[in-house]
Design an enzyme around this catalytic site. Structure first.
Site, PDB file in Angstrom:
ATOM      1  N   ASP A   1       1.173   1.826  -2.946  1.00 11.23           N
ATOM      2  CA  ASP A   1       1.179   3.079  -3.699  1.00 11.23           C
ATOM      3  C   ASP A   1      -0.138   3.359  -4.399  1.00 11.23           C
ATOM      4  O   ASP A   1      -0.957   2.462  -4.620  1.00 11.23           O
ATOM      5  CB  ASP A   1       2.253   3.023  -4.786  1.00 11.23           C
ATOM      6  CG  ASP A   1       1.846   2.088  -5.937  1.00 11.23           C
ATOM      7  OD1 ASP A   1       1.574   0.907  -5.662  1.00 11.23           O
ATOM      8  OD2 ASP A   1       1.774   2.554  -7.086  1.00 11.23           O
TER       9      ASP A   1
ATOM     10  N   ARG B   1       4.203   5.566  -0.991  1.00 14.59           N
ATOM     11  CA  ARG B   1       4.852   4.364  -0.431  1.00 14.59           C
ATOM     12  C   ARG B   1       5.598   4.672   0.859  1.00 14.59           C
ATOM     13  O   ARG B   1       5.822   3.800   1.682  1.00 14.59           O
ATOM     14  CB  ARG B   1       5.856   3.790  -1.435  1.00 14.59           C
ATOM     15  CG  ARG B   1       5.238   3.253  -2.714  1.00 14.59           C
ATOM     16  CD  ARG B   1       6.265   2.401  -3.448  1.00 14.59           C
ATOM     17  NE  ARG B   1       5.925   2.163  -4.838  1.00 14.59           N
ATOM     18  CZ  ARG B   1       5.107   1.204  -5.270  1.00 14.59           C
ATOM     19  NH1 ARG B   1       4.533   0.387  -4.419  1.00 14.59           N
ATOM     20  NH2 ARG B   1       4.863   1.050  -6.558  1.00 14.59           N
TER      21      ARG B   1
ATOM     22  N   ASP C   1       2.434  -7.196  -0.292  1.00 13.64           N
ATOM     23  CA  ASP C   1       1.797  -6.183   0.550  1.00 13.64           C
ATOM     24  C   ASP C   1       0.321  -6.490   0.797  1.00 13.64           C
ATOM     25  O   ASP C   1      -0.171  -6.366   1.902  1.00 13.64           O
ATOM     26  CB  ASP C   1       1.971  -4.783  -0.074  1.00 13.64           C
ATOM     27  CG  ASP C   1       1.580  -4.704  -1.554  1.00 13.64           C
ATOM     28  OD1 ASP C   1       1.123  -5.721  -2.119  1.00 13.64           O
ATOM     29  OD2 ASP C   1       1.730  -3.629  -2.150  1.00 13.64           O
TER      30      ASP C   1
ATOM     31  N   ASP D   1      -5.504  -8.880  -2.950  1.00 12.52           N
ATOM     32  CA  ASP D   1      -6.699  -8.195  -3.446  1.00 12.52           C
ATOM     33  C   ASP D   1      -7.498  -9.195  -4.277  1.00 12.52           C
ATOM     34  O   ASP D   1      -8.290  -9.960  -3.724  1.00 12.52           O
ATOM     35  CB  ASP D   1      -6.255  -6.957  -4.232  1.00 12.52           C
ATOM     36  CG  ASP D   1      -7.421  -6.124  -4.728  1.00 12.52           C
ATOM     37  OD1 ASP D   1      -8.543  -6.311  -4.230  1.00 12.52           O
ATOM     38  OD2 ASP D   1      -7.227  -5.285  -5.630  1.00 12.52           O
TER      39      ASP D   1
HETATM   40  P1  IMP Z   1      -4.026  -8.847  -6.732  1.00 15.64           P
HETATM   41  O1  IMP Z   1      -3.246  -9.559  -7.804  1.00 15.64           O
HETATM   42  O2  IMP Z   1      -5.331  -8.293  -7.245  1.00 15.64           O
HETATM   43  O3  IMP Z   1      -4.189  -9.642  -5.458  1.00 15.64           O
HETATM   44  O4  IMP Z   1      -3.276  -7.508  -6.380  1.00 15.64           O
HETATM   45  C1  IMP Z   1      -2.053  -7.506  -5.945  1.00 15.64           C
HETATM   46  C2  IMP Z   1      -1.331  -6.196  -6.207  1.00 15.64           C
HETATM   47  O5  IMP Z   1      -2.196  -5.091  -6.542  1.00 15.64           O
HETATM   48  C3  IMP Z   1      -0.663  -5.830  -4.915  1.00 15.64           C
HETATM   49  O6  IMP Z   1       0.632  -6.397  -4.858  1.00 15.64           O
HETATM   50  C4  IMP Z   1      -0.623  -4.330  -4.977  1.00 15.64           C
HETATM   51  O7  IMP Z   1       0.542  -3.896  -5.645  1.00 15.64           O
HETATM   52  C5  IMP Z   1      -1.816  -3.932  -5.822  1.00 15.64           C
HETATM   53  N1  IMP Z   1      -2.944  -3.476  -4.985  1.00 15.64           N
HETATM   54  C6  IMP Z   1      -4.107  -4.128  -4.762  1.00 15.64           C
HETATM   55  N2  IMP Z   1      -4.896  -3.419  -3.933  1.00 15.64           N
HETATM   56  C7  IMP Z   1      -4.214  -2.294  -3.630  1.00 15.64           C
HETATM   57  C8  IMP Z   1      -4.510  -1.145  -2.784  1.00 15.64           C
HETATM   58  O8  IMP Z   1      -5.550  -1.025  -2.130  1.00 15.64           O
HETATM   59  N3  IMP Z   1      -3.541  -0.195  -2.732  1.00 15.64           N
HETATM   60  C9  IMP Z   1      -2.370  -0.274  -3.417  1.00 15.64           C
HETATM   61  N4  IMP Z   1      -2.047  -1.328  -4.188  1.00 15.64           N
HETATM   62  C10 IMP Z   1      -2.968  -2.327  -4.296  1.00 15.64           C
HETATM   63 MG    MG Z   2       1.289  -1.686  -6.442  1.00 16.67          MG
END
Ligand code: IMP
Ligand code: MG
Length: 175
Positions: free
Chosen positions: A154, A160, A95, A98
């Site tokens: 979420d 969601r 999705d 981040d």
């Molecule tokens: P990363 O590993 O930090 O890139 O984050 C990935 C996961 O964190 C995503 O698959 C989301 O499930 C969750 N996530 C990161 N940012 C958000 C947000 O703004 N809203 C909801 N879920 C997020």
């Molecule tokens: Mg999540």
């Protein structure tokens, strides 16, 4: 109060474009799309119905934070639902990009499983500094550094089901 960032029409047009990019990139190659649960489920179902070609679809669950936390911690991965990926081209679908930790770790894991290639596609990418060297191969929308919900994303497993993507203001987080 939720503020709409992307309408369902915006999202639909973006996914048309993503489907076209994927179709062009993989042409006749043996493709397996792996949705990262739970956030990618709506994106996955909308995307694969736009891909008129042979392909496999699988799921993996990764969670970097639980409940009311909104910053990443240790990544938990559940690969019980994964199909055989050795010798196929894997496209990981998530999705949001981040910190990039989730997809970095998953790309490594699929390389070890013997995938011929491993690439990534995300609906959203946040504008923020990152420690990881990985960059997402397909990004539908670049957004600001907001916490967003809807269309699979979420907060504490709520929101969601929104058909659009909205910004959840930080004052709505319990402290
Ligand atoms: P990363 O590993 O930090 O890139 O984050 C990935 C996961 O964190 C995503 O698959 C989301 O499930 C969750 N996530 C990161 N940012 C958000 C947000 O703004 N809203 C909801 N879920 C997020
Ligand atoms: Mg999540």
């Amino acid at each position: 109060m939720l503020k709409v960032l992307l309408t369902s029409q915006d999202i639909s047009a973006g996914i048309d474009q993503l489907a076209a990019e994927i179709t062009a990139h993989y042409a006749e190659k043996d493709l397996t799309i792996i949705g990262v649960m739970t956030g990618s489920i709506i994106l996955l179902s909308d995307l694969i119905r736009r891909l008129d070609r042979r392909m496999r679809v699988g799921l993996i669950q990764a969670r970097s934070y639980q409940g009311e936390n909104t910053t990443a911690g240790h990544l938990q991965v559940n690969a019980d639902m994964l199909p055989e990926v050795e010798g196929t081209h894997v496209l990981l679908l998530d999705d949001i990009f981040d910190s990039g930790q989730t997809l970095s770790e998953l790309v490594n894991r699929f390389q070890k499983l013997g995938a011929t290639s491993v690439r990534t596609a995300v609906l959203l990418r946040k504008d923020r500094p990152r420690d990881v060297t990985l960059t997402a191969d397909h990004v539908v929308f670049d957004i600001g550094n907001h916490f967003v919900v809807g269309y699979g994303l979420d907060y504490n497993d709520e929101y969601r089901n929104l058909p659009h993507i909205a910004i959840l203001p930080t004052q709505d987080f319990p402290s």
